[in-house]
Design an enzyme around this catalytic site. Structure first.
Site, PDB file in Angstrom:
ATOM      1  N   ASP A  98       0.848  -1.206   0.000  1.00 31.78           N
ATOM      2  CA  ASP A  98       0.000   0.000   0.000  1.00 31.78           C
ATOM      3  C   ASP A  98       0.884   1.256   0.000  1.00 31.78           C
ATOM      4  O   ASP A  98       0.593   2.240  -0.681  1.00 31.78           O
ATOM      5  CB  ASP A  98      -0.901  -0.016   1.235  1.00 31.78           C
ATOM      6  N   HIS A 144      -4.550  -3.364   6.644  1.00 31.16           N
ATOM      7  CA  HIS A 144      -4.373  -3.632   5.212  1.00 31.16           C
ATOM      8  C   HIS A 144      -5.736  -4.063   4.660  1.00 31.16           C
ATOM      9  O   HIS A 144      -6.000  -5.241   4.436  1.00 31.16           O
ATOM     10  CB  HIS A 144      -3.325  -4.717   4.981  1.00 31.16           C
TER      11      HIS A 144
HETATM   12  P1  NAX Z   1      -2.173 -18.072  -3.796  1.00 27.63           P
HETATM   13  O1  NAX Z   1      -3.548 -18.604  -3.601  1.00 27.63           O
HETATM   14  O2  NAX Z   1      -1.579 -18.046  -5.140  1.00 27.63           O
HETATM   15  O3  NAX Z   1      -1.177 -18.894  -2.847  1.00 27.63           O
HETATM   16  C1  NAX Z   1      -1.448 -19.151  -1.503  1.00 27.63           C
HETATM   17  C2  NAX Z   1      -0.740 -20.421  -1.141  1.00 27.63           C
HETATM   18  O4  NAX Z   1      -0.876 -20.602   0.268  1.00 27.63           O
HETATM   19  C3  NAX Z   1      -1.350 -21.660  -1.822  1.00 27.63           C
HETATM   20  O5  NAX Z   1      -0.341 -22.413  -2.452  1.00 27.63           O
HETATM   21  C4  NAX Z   1      -1.979 -22.405  -0.654  1.00 27.63           C
HETATM   22  O6  NAX Z   1      -1.980 -23.795  -0.829  1.00 27.63           O
HETATM   23  C5  NAX Z   1      -1.061 -21.983   0.485  1.00 27.63           C
HETATM   24  N1  NAX Z   1      -1.608 -22.211   1.827  1.00 27.63           N
HETATM   25  C6  NAX Z   1      -2.896 -22.168   2.238  1.00 27.63           C
HETATM   26  N2  NAX Z   1      -2.972 -22.517   3.535  1.00 27.63           N
HETATM   27  C7  NAX Z   1      -1.707 -22.777   3.941  1.00 27.63           C
HETATM   28  C8  NAX Z   1      -1.147 -23.194   5.168  1.00 27.63           C
HETATM   29  N3  NAX Z   1      -1.906 -23.424   6.223  1.00 27.63           N
HETATM   30  N4  NAX Z   1       0.192 -23.386   5.250  1.00 27.63           N
HETATM   31  C9  NAX Z   1       0.964 -23.185   4.165  1.00 27.63           C
HETATM   32  N5  NAX Z   1       0.495 -22.796   2.971  1.00 27.63           N
HETATM   33  C10 NAX Z   1      -0.827 -22.589   2.862  1.00 27.63           C
HETATM   34  O7  NAX Z   1      -2.181 -16.632  -3.104  1.00 27.63           O
HETATM   35  P2  NAX Z   1      -1.157 -15.436  -3.289  1.00 27.63           P
HETATM   36  O8  NAX Z   1      -1.585 -14.594  -4.414  1.00 27.63           O
HETATM   37  O9  NAX Z   1       0.212 -15.969  -3.261  1.00 27.63           O
HETATM   38  O10 NAX Z   1      -1.481 -14.601  -1.955  1.00 27.63           O
HETATM   39  C11 NAX Z   1      -1.148 -15.081  -0.686  1.00 27.63           C
HETATM   40  C12 NAX Z   1      -1.773 -14.228   0.398  1.00 27.63           C
HETATM   41  O11 NAX Z   1      -1.268 -12.896   0.355  1.00 27.63           O
HETATM   42  C13 NAX Z   1      -3.295 -14.086   0.289  1.00 27.63           C
HETATM   43  O12 NAX Z   1      -3.849 -14.234   1.576  1.00 27.63           O
HETATM   44  C14 NAX Z   1      -3.460 -12.650  -0.178  1.00 27.63           C
HETATM   45  O13 NAX Z   1      -4.716 -12.118   0.174  1.00 27.63           O
HETATM   46  C15 NAX Z   1      -2.330 -11.989   0.554  1.00 27.63           C
HETATM   47  N6  NAX Z   1      -1.910 -10.662   0.090  1.00 27.63           N
HETATM   48  C16 NAX Z   1      -1.531  -9.768   1.026  1.00 27.63           C
HETATM   49  C17 NAX Z   1      -1.028  -8.546   0.703  1.00 27.63           C
HETATM   50  C18 NAX Z   1      -0.596  -7.604   1.744  1.00 27.63           C
HETATM   51  O14 NAX Z   1      -0.235  -6.473   1.390  1.00 27.63           O
HETATM   52  N7  NAX Z   1      -0.606  -7.928   3.027  1.00 27.63           N
HETATM   53  C19 NAX Z   1      -0.925  -8.115  -0.713  1.00 27.63           C
HETATM   54  C20 NAX Z   1      -0.928  -9.234  -1.668  1.00 27.63           C
HETATM   55  C21 NAX Z   1      -1.854 -10.369  -1.336  1.00 27.63           C
HETATM   56  O15 NAX Z   1      -3.133 -10.035  -1.754  1.00 27.63           O
END
Ligand code: NAX
EC number: 1.1.1.37
Length: 367
Positions: free
Chosen positions: A192, A220
């Protein structure tokens, strides 16, 4: 030049006195150059953010070009096939700093002896899912990972939470790891922050580097408050306040704020996928600043524990503040004057975080 082999044996028997001295000096140099490897975990390692992030960590852009790394990748069991592909690609990158890469679905392996934990994986919001259900699923994950940090990681571990809802997930993990200092936990609002910087730079026709000291306050989420009252921009070699440089208060108090707040949704709408490249870049910026400190005269935004802040934000919230970092320790930027417009927006996002925390804590005891 190889520094590896200056053993007592070859010093005593194989070398002349001059060679030996040279070897000893070279060995000392090697110790100075090559530090001990650090152990870095990335969760959600089979996901799209990790796919961009892992290369930056492995190539030295985050922890420095002379810091060897043992990289640990955690994902859930059904993703192990995909993770294997990521592991193969990392091997194929032939990155000299990567001493080892470990891919696992087991927390007891993943969290062992960690120096840094980057918690990216979380439960995504599915269609028809209530916000409460999402929080509940994530409390379970971050309680479990916090407990694993408590049990297996170094007490000095730095924990960066990215998975959403990032602030409350970070608080949950910290509460579940009471022997690790609360200050070691932070959540990502740097994306952000970078978005705010770039919007100002685009408007003024300068580069993002010419803009500094923007602030993201709070959650966020779409209640976050991007604040440029204290931001400066370099114009023709001179630093001026952003309000003074832009002379467009209505844009700064309106469209600028909503653009930053809604940027994630806009990327999803356009790309049909959420931000990944920019998220990975922001994570790298966030961790690099923890590791090496913030530049003199600059501050950055980071979700941190609110205890003892001087901005009227209630204690015990994981709230995004302006911070400066030195010796791997952050401090609040103190003494910034807050006007009524900012006050209202800072309180609104604090209220949302308080409600999120209350809901999460209802689940924490039962998770
Ligand atoms: P993806 O869905 O591509 O990847 C997430 C991965 O996490 C998947 O491979 C899934 O199997 C794995 N996962 C789920 N539960 C798990 C667990 N208990 N232990 C280990 N792995 C696990 O998502 P992606 O685009 O990579 O985003 C990841 C996260 O970042 C999401 O929650 C998203 O909302 C968050 N974000 C946060 C941001 C921030 O500024 N704080 C910005 C970017 C993003 O949106």
């Amino acid at each position: 030049i190889h520094f590896q082999y200056c053993t007592t044996v070859n010093m005593q028997f194989d070398l002349t006195a001059g060679d030996c001295l040279l070897q000893v000096q070279r060995s000392a140099l090697q110790f100075a150059i090559m530090s001990e490897p650090i152990r870095v975990l990335v969760t959600g390692a089979a996901g799209q953010i990790a796919y961009s992030l892992l290369y930056s960590i492995g190539n030295g852009s985050v922890f420095g070009k002379d810091q060897p790394i043992i990289l640990v990748l955690l994902d859930i069991t059904p993703m192990m096939g995909v993770l294997d592909g990521v592991l193969m690609e990392l091997q194929d990158c032939a990155l000299p700093l990567l001493q080892d890469v470990i891919a696992t679905d087991k927390e007891e392996i993943a969290f062992k002896d960690l120096d840094v934990a980057v918690l990216v994986g979380s439960m995504p919001r599915r269609e028809g899912m209530e916000r409460k259900d999402l929080l509940k699923a994530n409390v379970k994950i971050f309680k479990s990972q916090g407990t694993a940090l408590e049990k297996y990681a170094k007490k000095s571990v730095k924990v960066i939470v990215v998975g959403n809802p990032a602030n409350t997930n970070c608080l949950t993990a910290s509460k579940s790891a009471p022997s690790i200092p609360k200050e070691n936990f932070s959540c990502l609002t740097r994306l952000d922050h970078n978005r705010a910087k770039s919007q100002i730079a685009l408007k003024l026709g300068v580069t993002a580097d010419d803009v500094k000291n923007v602030i993201i306050w709070g959650n966020h989420s779409s209640t976050q408050y991007p604040d440029v009252n204290h931001a400066k921009v370099k114009l023709q070699g001179k630093e001026v306040g952003v309000y003074e440089a832009l002379k467009d208060d209505s844009w700064l108090k309106g469209e600028f704020i909503t653009t930053v707040q809604q940027r994630g949704a806009a990327v999803i709408k356009a790309r049909k996928l959420s931000s990944a490249m920019s998220a990975a870049k922001a994570i790298a910026d966030h961790i690099r600043d923890i590791w090496f400190g913030t530049p003199e005269g600059e501050f950055v935004s980071m979700g941190v524990i609110s205890d003892g802040n001087s901005y009227g934000v209630p204690d015990d919230l994981l709230y995004s503040f302006p911070v400066v970092i030195k010796n791997k320790t952050w401090k609040f930027v103190e003494g910034l004057p807050i006007n009524d417009f900012s006050r209202e927006k800072m309180d609104l996002t604090a209220k949302e975080l308080t409600e999120e925390k209350e809901t999460a804590f209802e689940f924490l005891s039962s998770a």
